[in-house]
Design a protein around this motif. Structure first.
Motif, PDB file in Angstrom:
ATOM      1  N   GLY A  11       0.821  -1.214   0.000  1.00 45.36           N
ATOM      2  CA  GLY A  11       0.000   0.000   0.000  1.00 45.36           C
ATOM      3  C   GLY A  11       0.850   1.258   0.000  1.00 45.36           C
ATOM      4  O   GLY A  11       0.538   2.225  -0.689  1.00 45.36           O
ATOM      5  N   GLY A  12       1.938   1.255   0.766  1.00 46.67           N
ATOM      6  CA  GLY A  12       2.841   2.399   0.779  1.00 46.67           C
ATOM      7  C   GLY A  12       3.447   2.661  -0.583  1.00 46.67           C
ATOM      8  O   GLY A  12       3.530   3.811  -1.031  1.00 46.67           O
ATOM      9  N   VAL A  13       3.840   1.590  -1.264  1.00 47.34           N
ATOM     10  CA  VAL A  13       4.414   1.735  -2.600  1.00 47.34           C
ATOM     11  C   VAL A  13       3.350   2.233  -3.578  1.00 47.34           C
ATOM     12  O   VAL A  13       3.603   3.155  -4.368  1.00 47.34           O
ATOM     13  CB  VAL A  13       5.021   0.394  -3.079  1.00 47.34           C
ATOM     14  N   LEU A  14       2.153   1.625  -3.521  1.00 50.35           N
ATOM     15  CA  LEU A  14       1.081   2.044  -4.431  1.00 50.35           C
ATOM     16  C   LEU A  14       0.702   3.510  -4.240  1.00 50.35           C
ATOM     17  O   LEU A  14       0.566   4.253  -5.208  1.00 50.35           O
ATOM     18  CB  LEU A  14      -0.157   1.168  -4.224  1.00 50.35           C
ATOM     19  N   PHE A  15       0.518   3.912  -2.993  1.00 53.09           N
ATOM     20  CA  PHE A  15       0.125   5.298  -2.722  1.00 53.09           C
ATOM     21  C   PHE A  15       1.232   6.255  -3.134  1.00 53.09           C
ATOM     22  O   PHE A  15       0.955   7.350  -3.615  1.00 53.09           O
ATOM     23  CB  PHE A  15      -0.237   5.481  -1.246  1.00 53.09           C
ATOM     24  N   ASP A  16       2.493   5.852  -2.964  1.00 50.93           N
ATOM     25  CA  ASP A  16       3.612   6.700  -3.357  1.00 50.93           C
ATOM     26  C   ASP A  16       3.681   6.842  -4.876  1.00 50.93           C
ATOM     27  O   ASP A  16       3.855   7.949  -5.401  1.00 50.93           O
ATOM     28  CB  ASP A  16       4.920   6.126  -2.816  1.00 50.93           C
ATOM     29  N   THR A  69      -2.743  10.069   2.658  1.00 52.42           N
ATOM     30  CA  THR A  69      -3.850   9.955   3.607  1.00 52.42           C
ATOM     31  C   THR A  69      -3.542  10.684   4.905  1.00 52.42           C
ATOM     32  O   THR A  69      -4.312  10.596   5.844  1.00 52.42           O
ATOM     33  CB  THR A  69      -4.148   8.481   3.928  1.00 52.42           C
ATOM     34  N   GLY A  70      -2.434  11.351   4.968  1.00 53.93           N
ATOM     35  CA  GLY A  70      -2.044  12.021   6.200  1.00 53.93           C
ATOM     36  C   GLY A  70      -1.080  11.156   6.987  1.00 53.93           C
ATOM     37  O   GLY A  70      -0.687  10.087   6.553  1.00 53.93           O
ATOM     38  N   SER A  71      -0.723  11.619   8.149  1.00 56.98           N
ATOM     39  CA  SER A  71       0.289  10.909   8.921  1.00 56.98           C
ATOM     40  C   SER A  71      -0.270  10.219  10.158  1.00 56.98           C
ATOM     41  O   SER A  71       0.473   9.617  10.905  1.00 56.98           O
ATOM     42  CB  SER A  71       1.385  11.881   9.343  1.00 56.98           C
ATOM     43  N   GLY A  72      -1.565  10.284  10.372  1.00 58.48           N
ATOM     44  CA  GLY A  72      -2.154   9.689  11.563  1.00 58.48           C
ATOM     45  C   GLY A  72      -2.326   8.185  11.446  1.00 58.48           C
ATOM     46  O   GLY A  72      -2.077   7.572  10.412  1.00 58.48           O
ATOM     47  N   ILE A  73      -2.765   7.582  12.518  1.00 61.38           N
ATOM     48  CA  ILE A  73      -2.947   6.138  12.577  1.00 61.38           C
ATOM     49  C   ILE A  73      -4.034   5.679  11.613  1.00 61.38           C
ATOM     50  O   ILE A  73      -3.933   4.615  11.012  1.00 61.38           O
ATOM     51  CB  ILE A  73      -3.234   5.673  14.030  1.00 61.38           C
ATOM     52  N   PHE A  74      -5.084   6.490  11.438  1.00 61.30           N
ATOM     53  CA  PHE A  74      -6.148   6.107  10.515  1.00 61.30           C
ATOM     54  C   PHE A  74      -5.662   6.145   9.069  1.00 61.30           C
ATOM     55  O   PHE A  74      -6.059   5.305   8.256  1.00 61.30           O
ATOM     56  CB  PHE A  74      -7.381   6.993  10.706  1.00 61.30           C
ATOM     57  N   GLY A  75      -4.806   7.083   8.737  1.00 66.25           N
ATOM     58  CA  GLY A  75      -4.210   7.125   7.412  1.00 66.25           C
ATOM     59  C   GLY A  75      -3.369   5.893   7.148  1.00 66.25           C
ATOM     60  O   GLY A  75      -3.416   5.311   6.061  1.00 66.25           O
ATOM     61  N   LYS A  76      -2.586   5.492   8.144  1.00 66.65           N
ATOM     62  CA  LYS A  76      -1.771   4.286   8.008  1.00 66.65           C
ATOM     63  C   LYS A  76      -2.644   3.051   7.860  1.00 66.65           C
ATOM     64  O   LYS A  76      -2.334   2.143   7.088  1.00 66.65           O
ATOM     65  CB  LYS A  76      -0.841   4.143   9.211  1.00 66.65           C
TER      66      LYS A  76
END
Length: 81
Positions: free
Chosen positions: A42-47, A53-60
């Motif tokens: 997901g990190g690679v795809l979003f990048d 999605t922001g830096s909060g826990i819900f974004g993660k």
């Protein structure tokens, strides 16, 4: 402490993805593995797509869940005869 959050987010994301994708059910260890791989994917795809999605826990959690769903869908495609 960061590793504990990574595992907990991975567990939650793996569980959510397992509930949303048919045949994605597993045990706790399976959910953690699906979620951790999903977090990375997901990190690679979003990048690559330039999404944030922001830096909060819900974004993660969102990034990890999208990645876990993508991971499970890829596994279904690969496993089909």
């Amino acid at each position: 402490m960061e590793a504990i959050w990574f595992i907990l987010v991975g567990l939650a994301a793996g569980w959510l993805a397992g509930r949303l994708i048919a045949g994605g059910g597993s045990n706790v260890i399976g959910y953690i593995i699906i979620g951790v791989f999903g977090s990375v994917l997901g990190g690679v795809l979003f990048d690559v797509l330039g999404l944030s999605t922001g830096s909060g826990i819900f974004g993660k959690l969102i990034v990890a869940t999208v990645g876990a769903i993508t991971f499970l869908l890829l596994l279904h495609v690969i496993k089909k005869p």
